[in-house]
Scaffold this motif. Structure first.
Motif, PDB file in Angstrom:
ATOM      1  N   ARG A 206      65.583  84.667 -15.323  1.00 43.67           N
ATOM      2  CA  ARG A 206      64.742  84.729 -14.119  1.00 43.67           C
ATOM      3  C   ARG A 206      63.751  85.891 -14.162  1.00 43.67           C
ATOM      4  O   ARG A 206      64.047  86.893 -14.817  1.00 43.67           O
ATOM      5  N   ALA A 208      61.786  82.218 -12.811  1.00 37.77           N
ATOM      6  CA  ALA A 208      61.464  80.956 -13.476  1.00 37.77           C
ATOM      7  C   ALA A 208      60.026  80.924 -13.966  1.00 37.77           C
ATOM      8  O   ALA A 208      59.714  80.265 -14.962  1.00 37.77           O
ATOM      9  N   GLU A 209      59.131  81.644 -13.284  1.00 41.14           N
ATOM     10  CA  GLU A 209      57.753  81.766 -13.754  1.00 41.14           C
ATOM     11  C   GLU A 209      57.363  83.236 -13.724  1.00 41.14           C
ATOM     12  O   GLU A 209      57.629  83.942 -12.745  1.00 41.14           O
ATOM     13  N   ILE A 215      59.621  79.025 -17.646  1.00 41.91           N
ATOM     14  CA  ILE A 215      60.766  78.700 -18.501  1.00 41.91           C
ATOM     15  C   ILE A 215      60.670  77.220 -18.871  1.00 41.91           C
ATOM     16  O   ILE A 215      60.351  76.381 -18.016  1.00 41.91           O
ATOM     17  N   GLU A 217      61.285  73.456 -19.077  1.00 40.40           N
ATOM     18  CA  GLU A 217      61.991  72.664 -18.065  1.00 40.40           C
ATOM     19  C   GLU A 217      63.378  72.237 -18.517  1.00 40.40           C
ATOM     20  O   GLU A 217      64.308  72.163 -17.713  1.00 40.40           O
ATOM     21  N   LEU A 220      66.279  74.305 -17.454  1.00 42.98           N
ATOM     22  CA  LEU A 220      66.618  74.290 -16.028  1.00 42.98           C
ATOM     23  C   LEU A 220      67.193  72.947 -15.595  1.00 42.98           C
ATOM     24  O   LEU A 220      67.508  72.757 -14.422  1.00 42.98           O
TER      25      LEU A 220
END
Length: 267
Positions: A206, A208-209, A215, A217, A220
């Motif tokens: 973390r 995520a962006e 990250i 996909e 996730l």
């Protein structure tokens, strides 16, 4: 004094009392014992040292010199620059540290040695420990290498001022594989130069962006098989791009069946 009349090597001073039984033991022969434990006294290795999971004792090679100047080197036979470490002094030091019946390998760290790899590290970590000879100057007399059956290892294709830094690298690589040293057992296998001989896949965490970079996909998705396939593909891609020598060895080991088509994904 030792039975041979030479000063006895200093008692272990970097790892406390040498643990009894079959705990992993490292002995260092060096002109600079104060360089140890150095970084090995910190983090995982340092905690394991304090917990008695392994031991470290250092021995000053100069303590085994016979003259009042504590001379350990002399000019090279045949001429040339630099100095060479004497075989008589080194042999006395080795005999004091590596007693009869001690099964630990005697390793000389030298740029001309066989390249240290993870397979060698695993073998060393699974054994009783090792005795490491840290050379200086132009190197050590070949006769003591042969007489003592030393294993010559290198940590890379470059030259250092001495073997002490290389010894720290080798010990760090071994100690982290000892039982109980690493927190997660799988960490020792899912990493660079793991069992498959591939470089490690990229890691993310973390947020995520970050700075416009997301990250992947698949990481996730929660789909473990897809994540395993992505990681394997990335390991193969990076290994082929950065270490063609490792990739060629990997393909040879697996009969040329490199790539995801030749390896089922982990479940």
């Amino acid at each position: 004094m030792s039975p041979s009349g030479h000063p006895r090597a200093p008692a272990p001073g970097t790892g406390g009392v040498t643990p009894p039984g079959n705990r992993w033991r490292a002995s260092i022969l060096t002109l600079f014992p104060e360089m140890f434990p150095g970084p090995l006294g910190l983090s995982l290795a340092g905690r394991a040292l304090r917990d008695g999971r392994w031991s470290l004792d250092t021995h000053d090679i100069r303590a085994f010199a016979t003259d009042r100047h504590r001379t350990v080197d002399d000019t090279p036979a045949g001429g040339g620059a630099g100095m060479v470490m004497r075989p008589d002094v080194l042999d006395t030091a080795i005999g004091e540290v590596l007693a009869e019946g001690d099964a630990r390998p005697l390793i000389y760290l030298t740029p001309r040695g066989r390249l240290l790899d993870q397979a060698t590290v695993r073998t060393l970590a699974a054994g009783p420990g090792c005795v490491l000879l840290c050379g200086r100057y132009e190197g050590i007399d070949q006769r003591v290498i042969e007489a003592r059956g030393m294993v010559e290892l290198s940590i890379g294709d470059y030259v250092l001022s001495g073997g002490e830094t290389a010894a720290l690298v080798l010990l760090d690589a071994c100690v982290r594989l000892l039982p109980g040293v690493m927190g997660a057992a799988e960490s020792a296998t899912e990493e660079s130069h793991g069992a498959e001989g591939l470089l490690e896949y990229p890691h993310y965490t973390r947020p995520a962006e970050w700075n416009g970079r997301a990250i992947p996909e698949v990481l996730l998705s929660g789909h473990h098989a897809e994540i395993a396939r992505w990681r394997r593909a990335e390991s193969e891609r990076i290994t082929k791009e950065r270490r063609p020598d490792l990739w060629a060895r990997h393909e040879a080991k697996h009969g040329g069946a490199g790539g995801m088509d030749g390896h089922p994904a982990a479940a």
